[in-house]
Design an enzyme around this catalytic site. Sequence first.
Site, PDB file in Angstrom:
ATOM      1  CG  ASP A   1      76.215  70.729  91.935  1.00  0.00           C
ATOM      2  OD1 ASP A   1      75.180  70.161  92.359  1.00  0.00           O
ATOM      3  OD2 ASP A   1      76.997  70.196  91.137  1.00  0.00           O
TER       4      ASP A   1
ATOM      5  CG  ASP B   1      82.815  80.082  89.200  1.00  0.00           C
ATOM      6  OD1 ASP B   1      81.590  80.241  89.360  1.00  0.00           O
ATOM      7  OD2 ASP B   1      83.311  79.039  88.702  1.00  0.00           O
TER       8      ASP B   1
ATOM      9  CD  GLU C   1      77.948  86.499  92.443  1.00  0.00           C
ATOM     10  OE1 GLU C   1      78.477  87.499  91.923  1.00  0.00           O
ATOM     11  OE2 GLU C   1      77.035  85.851  91.897  1.00  0.00           O
TER      12      GLU C   1
ATOM     13  CG  ASP D   1      66.977  75.141  91.342  1.00  0.00           C
ATOM     14  OD1 ASP D   1      68.153  75.295  91.737  1.00  0.00           O
ATOM     15  OD2 ASP D   1      66.609  74.146  90.685  1.00  0.00           O
TER      16      ASP D   1
HETATM   17  C1  LIG Z   1      75.251  76.399  89.044  1.00  0.00           C
HETATM   18  S1  LIG Z   1      76.511  77.525  88.744  1.00  0.00           S
HETATM   19  C2  LIG Z   1      75.824  79.066  89.323  1.00  0.00           C
HETATM   20  C3  LIG Z   1      76.549  80.250  88.771  1.00  0.00           C
HETATM   21  C4  LIG Z   1      75.986  81.618  89.193  1.00  0.00           C
HETATM   22  N1  LIG Z   1      76.092  81.802  90.623  1.00  0.00           N
HETATM   23  C5  LIG Z   1      74.567  81.776  88.751  1.00  0.00           C
HETATM   24  O1  LIG Z   1      73.673  81.775  89.624  1.00  0.00           O
HETATM   25  O2  LIG Z   1      74.345  81.915  87.539  1.00  0.00           O
HETATM   26  C6  LIG Z   1      77.640  77.126  90.052  1.00  0.00           C
HETATM   27  C7  LIG Z   1      78.982  77.825  89.904  1.00  0.00           C
HETATM   28  O3  LIG Z   1      79.773  77.484  91.006  1.00  0.00           O
HETATM   29  C8  LIG Z   1      81.082  77.196  90.556  1.00  0.00           C
HETATM   30  N2  LIG Z   1      81.662  76.251  91.534  1.00  0.00           N
HETATM   31  C9  LIG Z   1      81.186  75.048  91.874  1.00  0.00           C
HETATM   32  N3  LIG Z   1      81.954  74.486  92.837  1.00  0.00           N
HETATM   33  C10 LIG Z   1      82.942  75.378  93.092  1.00  0.00           C
HETATM   34  C11 LIG Z   1      84.053  75.383  93.983  1.00  0.00           C
HETATM   35  N4  LIG Z   1      84.277  74.354  94.788  1.00  0.00           N
HETATM   36  N5  LIG Z   1      84.864  76.452  93.991  1.00  0.00           N
HETATM   37  C12 LIG Z   1      84.640  77.497  93.155  1.00  0.00           C
HETATM   38  N6  LIG Z   1      83.604  77.552  92.289  1.00  0.00           N
HETATM   39  C13 LIG Z   1      82.760  76.515  92.263  1.00  0.00           C
HETATM   40  C14 LIG Z   1      80.922  76.598  89.179  1.00  0.00           C
HETATM   41  O4  LIG Z   1      82.079  76.735  88.380  1.00  0.00           O
HETATM   42  C15 LIG Z   1      79.733  77.411  88.657  1.00  0.00           C
HETATM   43  O5  LIG Z   1      80.141  78.557  87.937  1.00  0.00           O
END
Ligand SMILES: C[S@@+](CC[C@H](N)C(=O)[O-])C[C@H]1O[C@@H](n2cnc3c(N)ncnc32)[C@H](O)[C@@H]1O
Length: 220
Positions: free
Chosen positions: A123, A74, A49, A159
Amino acid sequence: MGKKKLGKYAAAKELANIIAPNVIDHQTSEFEATWDPHFFGNSNPVTLELGCGKGEFTVTLARKYPQRNFIGVDIKSDRMLMGARKATEEGLDNLCFVRLRIECLAAYFPENMFSEGFITFPDPHASSTNGKRRLTSGRFLALYKQVFVPGSRLHLKTDSTILYDYSRESIGEHAFNLITATDNLYGAPGEFGEITDIQTTYEKRYLSRSKTIKYILFSL
Ligand SMILES: C[S@@+](CC[C@H](N)C(=O)[O-])C[C@H]1O[C@@H](n2cnc3c(N)ncnc32)[C@H](O)[C@@H]1O
């Protein structure tokens, strides 16, 4: 960093199912130690994941499929703490969380390590002009090709219309196989199984704001 967050980072260090690899050289993504192939003590297939946040997919799937292994990645171990604690309480030994930048996947994990992947609510980098930072850009797809077994299926939930449209295009452009896609997962006919059964923190947030969830399934 706030006291609360510092406390969470310290707690994460105490849990055996959170791995925080030490980077020796950020320029070359060189690690003090790479993935231990004996970690799970078996050769069961491994699901990844990406950007797992609190790890809802990882924990739910690990509970459901004891004959498979699961890794959530993450960059923020304070978020993964919730999933890691739940897994510890339940005695789930077929999962772990790795604090890692997705950009470093191929430097840390061996080739052909994973057989399925979930990218949940990444993101969208909506204002990005070339989309290079999006997790479905050519740069990331090339990384996935290294660490996933050929033919592996990857699921993307978002989304964001921008990310959805961009990803469909990028998947085609880089010659990956688009298996299915819908811009309205919960309004679409058909049975999507697990992908609708498990809702992450971000998904619940977006659904409560009446946002439409998009879904893409593609293979490498
Ligand atoms: C918008 S959150 C979504 C979290 C989870 N998947 C959810 O749906 O609730 C995006 C996640 O991706 C992680 N993230 C963003 N860019 C990343 C990267 N380059 N490497 C590892 N994690 C990353 C962030 O720390 C965050 O926890």
